[in-house]
Design a protein around this motif. Sequence first.
Motif, PDB file in Angstrom:
ATOM      1  N   GLU A 167      11.301   4.473   1.856  1.00 27.64           N
ATOM      2  CA  GLU A 167       9.899   4.340   2.239  1.00 27.64           C
ATOM      3  C   GLU A 167       9.012   4.920   1.156  1.00 27.64           C
ATOM      4  OE1 GLU A 167       9.767   6.344   6.030  1.00 27.64           O
ATOM      5  OE2 GLU A 167       9.490   8.295   5.099  1.00 27.64           O
ATOM      6  N   SER A 168       7.880   4.270   0.973  1.00 24.47           N
ATOM      7  CA  SER A 168       6.854   4.734   0.053  1.00 24.47           C
ATOM      8  C   SER A 168       5.775   5.400   0.895  1.00 24.47           C
ATOM      9  CB  SER A 168       6.275   3.552  -0.718  1.00 24.47           C
ATOM     10  OG  SER A 168       5.134   3.951  -1.439  1.00 24.47           O
ATOM     11  N   GLU A 169       5.405   6.632   0.523  1.00 22.96           N
ATOM     12  CA  GLU A 169       4.386   7.363   1.282  1.00 22.96           C
ATOM     13  C   GLU A 169       3.269   7.773   0.328  1.00 22.96           C
ATOM     14  OE1 GLU A 169       5.277  10.269   4.625  1.00 22.96           O
ATOM     15  OE2 GLU A 169       4.826  11.608   2.947  1.00 22.96           O
TER      16      GLU A 169
ATOM     17  N   GLU B  92      17.585   1.414   2.595  1.00 25.69           N
ATOM     18  CA  GLU B  92      16.221   1.418   3.134  1.00 25.69           C
ATOM     19  C   GLU B  92      15.517   2.689   2.667  1.00 25.69           C
ATOM     20  OE1 GLU B  92      13.899   1.850   7.373  1.00 25.69           O
ATOM     21  OE2 GLU B  92      15.887   0.927   7.395  1.00 25.69           O
TER      22      GLU B  92
ATOM     23  N   THR C 221       1.888   9.995  -4.317  1.00 23.37           N
ATOM     24  CA  THR C 221       2.833   8.997  -3.816  1.00 23.37           C
ATOM     25  C   THR C 221       4.245   9.559  -3.918  1.00 23.37           C
ATOM     26  OG1 THR C 221       1.418   7.173  -4.496  1.00 23.37           O
ATOM     27  CG2 THR C 221       3.729   6.654  -4.135  1.00 23.37           C
TER      28      THR C 221
ATOM     29  N   LYS D 210      -0.354   6.702   4.262  1.00 19.32           N
ATOM     30  CA  LYS D 210       0.200   5.375   4.515  1.00 19.32           C
ATOM     31  C   LYS D 210       1.679   5.391   4.160  1.00 19.32           C
ATOM     32  CE  LYS D 210      -0.690   0.544   3.385  1.00 19.32           C
ATOM     33  NZ  LYS D 210      -1.510  -0.354   2.571  1.00 19.32           N
ATOM     34  N   THR D 211       2.518   4.940   5.073  1.00 20.15           N
ATOM     35  CA  THR D 211       3.955   4.863   4.845  1.00 20.15           C
ATOM     36  C   THR D 211       4.385   3.411   4.989  1.00 20.15           C
ATOM     37  OG1 THR D 211       4.230   7.085   5.748  1.00 20.15           O
ATOM     38  CG2 THR D 211       6.202   5.722   5.608  1.00 20.15           C
ATOM     39  N   GLU D 212       5.119   2.923   3.980  1.00 26.43           N
ATOM     40  CA  GLU D 212       5.602   1.537   3.996  1.00 26.43           C
ATOM     41  C   GLU D 212       7.089   1.505   3.677  1.00 26.43           C
ATOM     42  OE1 GLU D 212       3.008  -0.131   0.984  1.00 26.43           O
ATOM     43  OE2 GLU D 212       1.820  -1.073   2.563  1.00 26.43           O
ATOM     44  N   PRO D 213       7.897   0.919   4.545  1.00 28.10           N
ATOM     45  CA  PRO D 213       9.327   0.800   4.259  1.00 28.10           C
ATOM     46  C   PRO D 213       9.598  -0.315   3.236  1.00 28.10           C
ATOM     47  CG  PRO D 213       8.828  -0.194   6.373  1.00 28.10           C
ATOM     48  CD  PRO D 213       7.544   0.400   5.859  1.00 28.10           C
ATOM     49  N   PHE D 214      10.680  -0.174   2.479  1.00 24.59           N
ATOM     50  CA  PHE D 214      11.127  -1.233   1.572  1.00 24.59           C
ATOM     51  C   PHE D 214      12.628  -1.087   1.353  1.00 24.59           C
ATOM     52  CE2 PHE D 214      10.086   2.241  -1.272  1.00 24.59           C
ATOM     53  CZ  PHE D 214      11.028   2.169  -2.288  1.00 24.59           C
TER      54      PHE D 214
END
Length: 171
Positions: free
Chosen positions: A77-79, A75, A117, A61-65
Amino acid sequence: AAHGQGRYAVGIAGLYGQPLGPFADNVRRGFGFDGMGSIAFDQFGIFSLKAELGYVRLAKKTEPFIADNGFNFVELESETTSGVLTLGAGPQLTLPSGPIRPYVGGTVGFARFATNTSINLPANESNTGQKETLYQETVSSDFILSLTASGGIRFELPFMGRGVLADLGAR
């Protein structure tokens, strides 16, 4: 008349993993690969010792923040990735000849489930044009004894040449 099979065998397989229990609420399935090798103890290949090494990735799962570095906003990203590494060895019994060869077996070994993570700088934000990992951590890791049973059928692939078999099995 029965004839002797190869004493050694090697193979690779695609794996499908089905999560169970509460973990299945978040992860539906996993895919991976398995490598195996075996050595027969008799000339017909009825009784052999088999070893397997496999990996199934269950989730990614990859989520930008956006983060504030004190000068501007960046910018990131958490992976998060989860997977299971398995290693085992044990006996296998196989019907030695014919175009279809059923087998049963089992292994004793280990399974390691881990979730990792990382915080990454996306490729479009980095100076190199490639994703850069800024921080990485193993969030959880379980290392347990693994006992497996397996069974299936092997069948000859005559168009691939002598000694090439396909395998359909479950573990």
